[in-house]
Design an enzyme around this catalytic site. Structure first.
Site, PDB file in Angstrom:
ATOM      1  N   SER A  20      -3.974 -46.583  37.417  1.00 18.89           N
ATOM      2  CA  SER A  20      -3.995 -46.903  35.994  1.00 18.89           C
ATOM      3  C   SER A  20      -3.059 -48.070  35.750  1.00 18.89           C
ATOM      4  CB  SER A  20      -3.548 -45.690  35.171  1.00 18.89           C
ATOM      5  OG  SER A  20      -3.551 -45.989  33.790  1.00 18.89           O
ATOM      6  N   HIS A  69       0.923 -56.413  29.605  1.00 15.98           N
ATOM      7  CA  HIS A  69       1.326 -56.998  28.328  1.00 15.98           C
ATOM      8  C   HIS A  69       1.917 -58.393  28.597  1.00 15.98           C
ATOM      9  CE1 HIS A  69       0.751 -53.364  25.948  1.00 15.98           C
ATOM     10  NE2 HIS A  69       1.419 -52.668  26.856  1.00 15.98           N
ATOM     11  N   HIS A 107      -6.147 -53.371  30.034  1.00 19.20           N
ATOM     12  CA  HIS A 107      -5.954 -52.015  30.544  1.00 19.20           C
ATOM     13  C   HIS A 107      -7.100 -51.685  31.482  1.00 19.20           C
ATOM     14  CE1 HIS A 107      -7.575 -47.853  30.123  1.00 19.20           C
ATOM     15  NE2 HIS A 107      -6.357 -47.542  30.548  1.00 19.20           N
ATOM     16  N   ASN A 163      -8.360 -48.306  34.410  1.00 18.16           N
ATOM     17  CA  ASN A 163      -8.044 -47.186  35.283  1.00 18.16           C
ATOM     18  C   ASN A 163      -9.310 -46.692  35.956  1.00 18.16           C
ATOM     19  OD1 ASN A 163      -8.908 -44.313  34.147  1.00 18.16           O
ATOM     20  ND2 ASN A 163      -8.317 -45.567  32.391  1.00 18.16           N
ATOM     21  N   VAL A 164      -9.136 -46.158  37.158  1.00 17.03           N
ATOM     22  CA  VAL A 164     -10.203 -45.504  37.907  1.00 17.03           C
ATOM     23  C   VAL A 164      -9.600 -44.249  38.523  1.00 17.03           C
ATOM     24  CG1 VAL A 164     -11.724 -47.471  38.362  1.00 17.03           C
ATOM     25  CG2 VAL A 164      -9.744 -47.101  39.832  1.00 17.03           C
ATOM     26  N   ARG A 165     -10.363 -43.161  38.492  1.00 15.96           N
ATOM     27  CA  ARG A 165      -9.764 -41.889  38.880  1.00 15.96           C
ATOM     28  C   ARG A 165     -10.820 -40.916  39.382  1.00 15.96           C
ATOM     29  NH1 ARG A 165     -10.132 -42.523  33.459  1.00 15.96           N
ATOM     30  NH2 ARG A 165     -11.362 -40.971  32.330  1.00 15.96           N
ATOM     31  N   HIS A 179     -17.129 -59.608  29.437  1.00 16.24           N
ATOM     32  CA  HIS A 179     -18.294 -58.732  29.386  1.00 16.24           C
ATOM     33  C   HIS A 179     -19.336 -59.081  30.446  1.00 16.24           C
ATOM     34  CE1 HIS A 179     -17.595 -55.874  26.146  1.00 16.24           C
ATOM     35  NE2 HIS A 179     -16.804 -56.807  25.641  1.00 16.24           N
ATOM     36  N   HIS A 190      -7.944 -43.799  12.252  1.00 14.04           N
ATOM     37  CA  HIS A 190      -7.118 -43.930  11.055  1.00 14.04           C
ATOM     38  C   HIS A 190      -7.002 -45.377  10.583  1.00 14.04           C
ATOM     39  CE1 HIS A 190      -4.514 -44.599  14.506  1.00 14.04           C
ATOM     40  NE2 HIS A 190      -3.600 -45.154  13.727  1.00 14.04           N
ATOM     41  N   GLY A 249       3.720 -34.280  33.480  1.00 18.35           N
ATOM     42  CA  GLY A 249       3.719 -35.373  34.442  1.00 18.35           C
ATOM     43  C   GLY A 249       4.976 -36.220  34.370  1.00 18.35           C
TER      44      GLY A 249
END
Length: 318
Positions: A103, A107, A117, A119-121, A156, A186, A274
């Site tokens: 992950s 910035h 950002h 991640n692969v999991r 893309h 929100h 964690g």
């Protein structure tokens, strides 16, 4: 599903090599610093989930290009899945599990370079006497502050290229899921301009076996850096001033809001007890909040609000 088809070691070796490659390429682009390496291992069972395992956290702070970036690998085991993992699979409650993945969040200093950002999991839920239940998840998304159309198109195109070998329907499906997932309810706006998001990828999704699902994970992981590095290279020398920096910090507040309120990885990590430093590595180093702030219409800052709704970028911008 036999245990022999779930090749955890192959996934682990790939993830460690992916982490190394991304860190190397981003350090080259930064040109001033490298990512530090923090190897960690749990000495015993921790938290209410009885976590064991470890990982390798890699972080850069104060670089010429990267203000703060982290690329984490972890492989942990637990005695029972947390509520965030069983909300849509109540039949898995009480199973032990192992989870491994990479992950990352980058910035940059320059407000003209988007935050990114990825991640692969892989998750595996296990129970004695029964076959393991496994699934892959991940993706990547882009959060610009001063959007550039050619960057969004490139991002893309790479997203689509990652998916196309697996079927023409894959990119539209996971692009739409990304728009839906990275949405601040929100605020009534997307976090950025999207990319890919997928979860629950296993045999029941498309009829793919473990090897094909793993191949898809690798394609997504490998396309992150080819999507992001050219954008960093193109924007890192652009001049900016205090106004652009202030707006970047204001918009980073939205990033922090999403991570703390909605991000599944953050919620999973905190629910399982964690490693806090790794879980919150994704937070921006600086962010601001202003009461009811609205940029002046027609200004450079107001432009981002034209991009914070789901669109078919490859049709709209080409």
């Amino acid at each position: 599903m036999s245990d022999s088809t779930v090749n955890v070691q192959a996934v682990k070796e790939y993830l460690l090599s992916l982490q190394e490659d991304i860190c190397r390429q981003l350090a080259e682009e930064d040109g001033s610093k490298d990512f530090i390496v923090d190897e960690w291992e749990r000495e015993g069972e921790e938290g209410i989930m009885g976590l064991t395992g470890g990982g390798r956290t890699r972080v850069m702070e104060g670089g010429a290009v990267i203000e703060k970036g982290g690329v984490n690998f972890s492989h942990v085991r637990g005695k029972s899945l947390p509520p965030s993992a069983t909300a849509h699979r109540p039949e898995l409650a009480g199973r032990s599990f192992q989870a491994l993945g990479v992950s990352l969040v980058i910035h940059p200093n320059n407000p003209y370079i988007p935050t990114s950002h990825a991640n692969v999991r892989l998750f595996i839920a296990e129970k004695e006497g029964e076959q393991p239940v496994w699934w892959f998840g991940g993706g990547f998304d882009l959060t610009p502050y001063y959007p550039v159309d050619e960057d969004i198109v490139h991002w893309h195109k790479e997203s689509k290229d990652a998916c196309t070998p697996f079927g023409e329907e894959i990119y539209p499906k996971y692009k739409a899921w990304c728009d839906e997932y990275f949405y601040l309810k929100h605020r009534d706006e997307t976090r950025g301009v999207g990319g890919l998001f997928y979860d629950d990828l296993n045999e029941s999704t498309f009829g793919w076996d473990f090897d094909k699902c793993f191949a898809f994970m690798q394609s997504v992981g490998n396309h992150f850096i080819t999507a992001y590095r050219p954008i960093v290279a193109a924007r890192k020398a652009m001049e900016y001033g205090e106004r652009q920096r202030d707006f970047q910090l204001y918009r980073r507040g939205r990033y922090a809001e999403f991570n703390l309120a909605f991000d599944r990885g953050t919620i999973f990590g905190l629910q399982t007890g964690g490693r806090t430093e790794s879980i919150l590595m994704s937070m921006p180093p600086l962010a601001t909040w202003k009461y009811d702030y609205r940029p002046e219409p027609g200004t450079e800052e107001s432009n981002i609000y034209n991009y914070l709704t789901p669109k078919d970028w490859l049709k709209e911008l080409i």
